[in-house]
Design an enzyme around this catalytic site. Structure first.
Site, PDB file in Angstrom:
ATOM      1  N   SER A 185      18.267 -50.205  46.427  1.00 22.77           N
ATOM      2  CA  SER A 185      17.039 -49.859  47.369  1.00 22.77           C
ATOM      3  C   SER A 185      17.615 -48.919  48.337  1.00 22.77           C
ATOM      4  O   SER A 185      18.570 -48.301  48.335  1.00 22.77           O
ATOM      5  CB  SER A 185      17.157 -51.318  48.177  1.00 22.77           C
ATOM      6  OG  SER A 185      18.293 -51.429  48.933  1.00 22.77           O
ATOM      7  N   ASP A 220      14.480 -49.306  44.087  1.00 24.70           N
ATOM      8  CA  ASP A 220      13.706 -50.425  44.506  1.00 24.70           C
ATOM      9  C   ASP A 220      13.100 -50.004  45.778  1.00 24.70           C
ATOM     10  O   ASP A 220      13.703 -49.523  46.685  1.00 24.70           O
ATOM     11  CB  ASP A 220      14.548 -51.224  44.529  1.00 24.70           C
ATOM     12  CG  ASP A 220      13.999 -52.782  44.515  1.00 24.70           C
ATOM     13  OD1 ASP A 220      12.755 -52.792  44.109  1.00 24.70           O
ATOM     14  OD2 ASP A 220      14.571 -53.780  45.074  1.00 24.70           O
ATOM     15  N   HIS A 221      11.739 -50.363  45.779  1.00 22.94           N
ATOM     16  CA  HIS A 221      10.765 -50.246  47.252  1.00 22.94           C
ATOM     17  C   HIS A 221      11.114 -48.909  48.014  1.00 22.94           C
ATOM     18  O   HIS A 221      11.221 -48.659  48.876  1.00 22.94           O
ATOM     19  CB  HIS A 221      11.296 -51.370  48.293  1.00 22.94           C
ATOM     20  CG  HIS A 221      10.754 -52.496  47.665  1.00 22.94           C
ATOM     21  ND1 HIS A 221       9.732 -53.207  47.606  1.00 22.94           N
ATOM     22  CD2 HIS A 221      11.700 -53.566  47.186  1.00 22.94           C
ATOM     23  CE1 HIS A 221       9.590 -54.160  47.206  1.00 22.94           C
ATOM     24  NE2 HIS A 221      10.789 -54.740  46.732  1.00 22.94           N
ATOM     25  N   ASP A 249       6.378 -47.959  46.778  1.00 17.92           N
ATOM     26  CA  ASP A 249       5.850 -49.330  47.301  1.00 17.92           C
ATOM     27  C   ASP A 249       4.542 -48.645  48.383  1.00 17.92           C
ATOM     28  O   ASP A 249       5.170 -48.502  49.556  1.00 17.92           O
ATOM     29  CB  ASP A 249       6.935 -50.145  47.862  1.00 17.92           C
ATOM     30  CG  ASP A 249       6.194 -51.418  48.530  1.00 17.92           C
ATOM     31  OD1 ASP A 249       4.982 -51.581  48.721  1.00 17.92           O
ATOM     32  OD2 ASP A 249       7.019 -52.241  48.853  1.00 17.92           O
ATOM     33  N   GLU A 267       2.830 -50.857  43.410  1.00 16.93           N
ATOM     34  CA  GLU A 267       2.592 -52.324  44.072  1.00 16.93           C
ATOM     35  C   GLU A 267       1.108 -52.536  44.757  1.00 16.93           C
ATOM     36  O   GLU A 267       0.968 -51.678  45.468  1.00 16.93           O
ATOM     37  CB  GLU A 267       3.945 -52.519  45.053  1.00 16.93           C
ATOM     38  CG  GLU A 267       3.490 -54.224  45.575  1.00 16.93           C
ATOM     39  CD  GLU A 267       4.940 -54.661  46.325  1.00 16.93           C
ATOM     40  OE1 GLU A 267       5.855 -54.191  46.180  1.00 16.93           O
ATOM     41  OE2 GLU A 267       4.793 -55.603  47.122  1.00 16.93           O
ATOM     42  N   GLY A 310      10.783 -60.614  44.361  1.00 17.34           N
ATOM     43  CA  GLY A 310      11.033 -61.990  44.946  1.00 17.34           C
ATOM     44  C   GLY A 310      11.367 -63.181  44.052  1.00 17.34           C
ATOM     45  O   GLY A 310      10.817 -64.293  44.403  1.00 17.34           O
ATOM     46  N   ALA A 311      12.105 -63.021  42.836  1.00 19.02           N
ATOM     47  CA  ALA A 311      12.032 -64.005  41.847  1.00 19.02           C
ATOM     48  C   ALA A 311      13.478 -64.454  41.837  1.00 19.02           C
ATOM     49  O   ALA A 311      13.819 -65.046  40.916  1.00 19.02           O
ATOM     50  CB  ALA A 311      11.795 -63.275  40.560  1.00 19.02           C
TER      51      ALA A 311
HETATM   52  O1  G3H Z   1      13.544 -56.030  47.962  1.00 17.52           O
HETATM   53  C1  G3H Z   1      14.342 -56.215  48.585  1.00 17.52           C
HETATM   54  C2  G3H Z   1      15.802 -56.301  47.938  1.00 17.52           C
HETATM   55  O2  G3H Z   1      16.348 -57.643  47.936  1.00 17.52           O
HETATM   56  C3  G3H Z   1      16.423 -55.102  48.663  1.00 17.52           C
HETATM   57  O3  G3H Z   1      17.031 -55.513  49.752  1.00 17.52           O
HETATM   58  O4  G3H Z   1      16.597 -53.873  51.538  1.00 17.52           O
HETATM   59  O5  G3H Z   1      18.246 -55.544  51.735  1.00 17.52           O
HETATM   60  O6  G3H Z   1      18.832 -53.810  50.089  1.00 17.52           O
HETATM   61  P1  G3H Z   1      17.668 -54.520  50.921  1.00 17.52           P
HETATM   62  P1  13P Z   2      14.928 -61.735  45.711  1.00 17.47           P
HETATM   63  O1  13P Z   2      15.066 -61.667  47.117  1.00 17.47           O
HETATM   64  O2  13P Z   2      14.244 -63.057  45.433  1.00 17.47           O
HETATM   65  O3  13P Z   2      16.227 -61.776  44.999  1.00 17.47           O
HETATM   66  O4  13P Z   2      13.921 -60.624  45.353  1.00 17.47           O
HETATM   67  C1  13P Z   2      14.326 -59.185  45.290  1.00 17.47           C
HETATM   68  C2  13P Z   2      13.526 -58.284  44.903  1.00 17.47           C
HETATM   69  O5  13P Z   2      12.203 -58.405  44.721  1.00 17.47           O
HETATM   70  C3  13P Z   2      14.111 -56.781  44.785  1.00 17.47           C
HETATM   71  O6  13P Z   2      13.004 -55.878  44.879  1.00 17.47           O
HETATM   72 ZN    ZN Z   3      11.223 -56.525  45.833  1.00 12.96          ZN
END
Ligand code: G3H
Ligand code: 13P
Ligand code: ZN
Length: 331
Positions: free
Chosen positions: A63, A101-102, A123, A153, A234-235
């Site tokens: 991320s 990620d994101h 995202d 997304e 978010g799984a």
């Molecule tokens: O989507 C969120 C992920 O759990 C990443 O979290 O932005 O705190 O690294 P973070």
């Molecule tokens: P969780 O917080 O449910 O583990 O989701 C992680 C996530 O969606 C990372 O992009």
């Molecule tokens: Zn996520």
């Protein structure tokens, strides 16, 4: 914009794969590929060890927050190092994607593509629909010129997505998915069906059940874009055994609730090809480290508490692959 191949390093030279074939296989055989986040060495070792031992493809997620925490350069070299480590493992390699990620800007996605990521998420879910389409399309054009796959997304998850915090979720509107996929050219689509980021996903009173995810929205999306890979963020299940351990050894996470494994199993059998899990890993580490500190207050060697945390992470990830996502034994 027509992008030329300007990547300093191609992910292909590093041994990563993009998500195209991973998702094709997952869709065909009815399972989901795990996407596990990492921020440090122990998490990375645990994810790879678990996935190699359980013969599962895996998406390593970084991320923006992870890049800020661990240093973007160091983190991606850790990813590369992991691929070298993989070659030495006796079980043999498994397909690994390195994924942003994101991602929230074109520049961030470009920087990742240029430095060896095989997949990126853009995202744009907090933007207007038209701005989301525009930004996602811009990333897709650059990414596809490098054979990098892109996740978009639609719909907003509650909770923290890096710096973007949203208190309320907005379910994905299935009426938009076909147009979005067609106009942007994305390779996969994250949708919002009731999950949220973090360890407090639902407000559940004593004796109450966790509300079911909106499988009706998922089914309607599948109907409108048949065979297209869907992503579930978010799984995390927020496993009670680790929450109990945290609370037993001095923590305070009384109302933590996640997505029941049964609902994830159902999702994994559908067009959901990628399931994102970060919080469950965080909880395992916290629980084990708290236990070690409580039982051995004199311990001060990080290997003596991070090592057991890593061992437990391996067990948790392997179990997810085997009993929840169905990705074990697919390689
Ligand atoms: O989507 C969120 C992920 O759990 C990443 O979290 O932005 O705190 O690294 P973070
Ligand atoms: P969780 O917080 O449910 O583990 O989701 C992680 C996530 O969606 C990372 O992009
Ligand atoms: Zn996520």
């Amino acid at each position: 914009m027509t992008a030329t191949a300007t990547a300093t390093v191609s992910y292909k030279e590093l041994g990563f794969v993009n998500t195209r074939e991973m998702f094709r296989n997952a869709m065909k055989d009815g399972y989901a590929v795990p996407a596990y986040n990492f921020n440090n060495m122990e998490q990375l070792q645990a994810i790879l060890t678990a996935c190699v031992r359980s013969r599962s493809p895996v998406i390593l997620q970084i991320s923006k927050g992870a890049r800020d925490y661990a240093n973007a350069t160091l983190l991606r070299w850790m990813g590369r190092g992991a691929m070298e480590m993989l070659k030495e493992m006796k079980e043999g390699p498994v397909p690994v994607a390195l994924h942003l990620d994101h991602g929230d800007t074109f520049e961030l996605c470009k920087s990742c593509i240029d430095s060896g990521f095989s997949s990126v998420m853009i995202d744009g879910s907090s933007k207007s629909y038209e701005d989301n389409v525009k930004l996602t399309k811009q990333v897709v054009e650059y990414a596809h010129a490098h054979d990098v796959t892109v996740e978009g997304e639609l719909g907003v998850l509650a909770g923290i997505e890096d710096e973007v915090q949203s208190e309320h979720s907005h379910y994905t509107d299935p009426a938009q998915v076909e147009d979005f996929v067609k106009r942007t050219g994305v390779d996969s689509l994250a949708i919002s069906i009731g999950t949220s980021h973090g360890a407090f996903k639902f407000k559940v009173g004593p004796g109450e059940e966790v509300p079911p995810l909106r499988f009706d929205i998922l089914e309607e999306c599948e109907r409108r874009i048949p065979g297209f890979p869907i992503v579930l963020h978010g799984a995390s299940s927020v496993l009670t055994s680790y929450i109990d351990m945290i609370n037993k050894y001095g923590g305070k996470m009384e109302n933590a609730v996640g997505v029941p494994a049964e609902q994830l199993r159902k999702a994994a059998k559908s067009a959901v090809c990628k399931i994102n899990i970060d919080s469950d890993g965080r909880l395992v580490m916290t629980a084990v480290i708290r236990k070690v500190f409580a039982e051995k207050p004199g311990e001060f060697d990080p290997r003596k508490y991070l090592g057991p945390a890593r061992d437990e992470l391996i067990k948790m990830y392997a179990d997810k692959n085997q009993t929840v996502l169905g990705s074990a034994g697919r390689v």
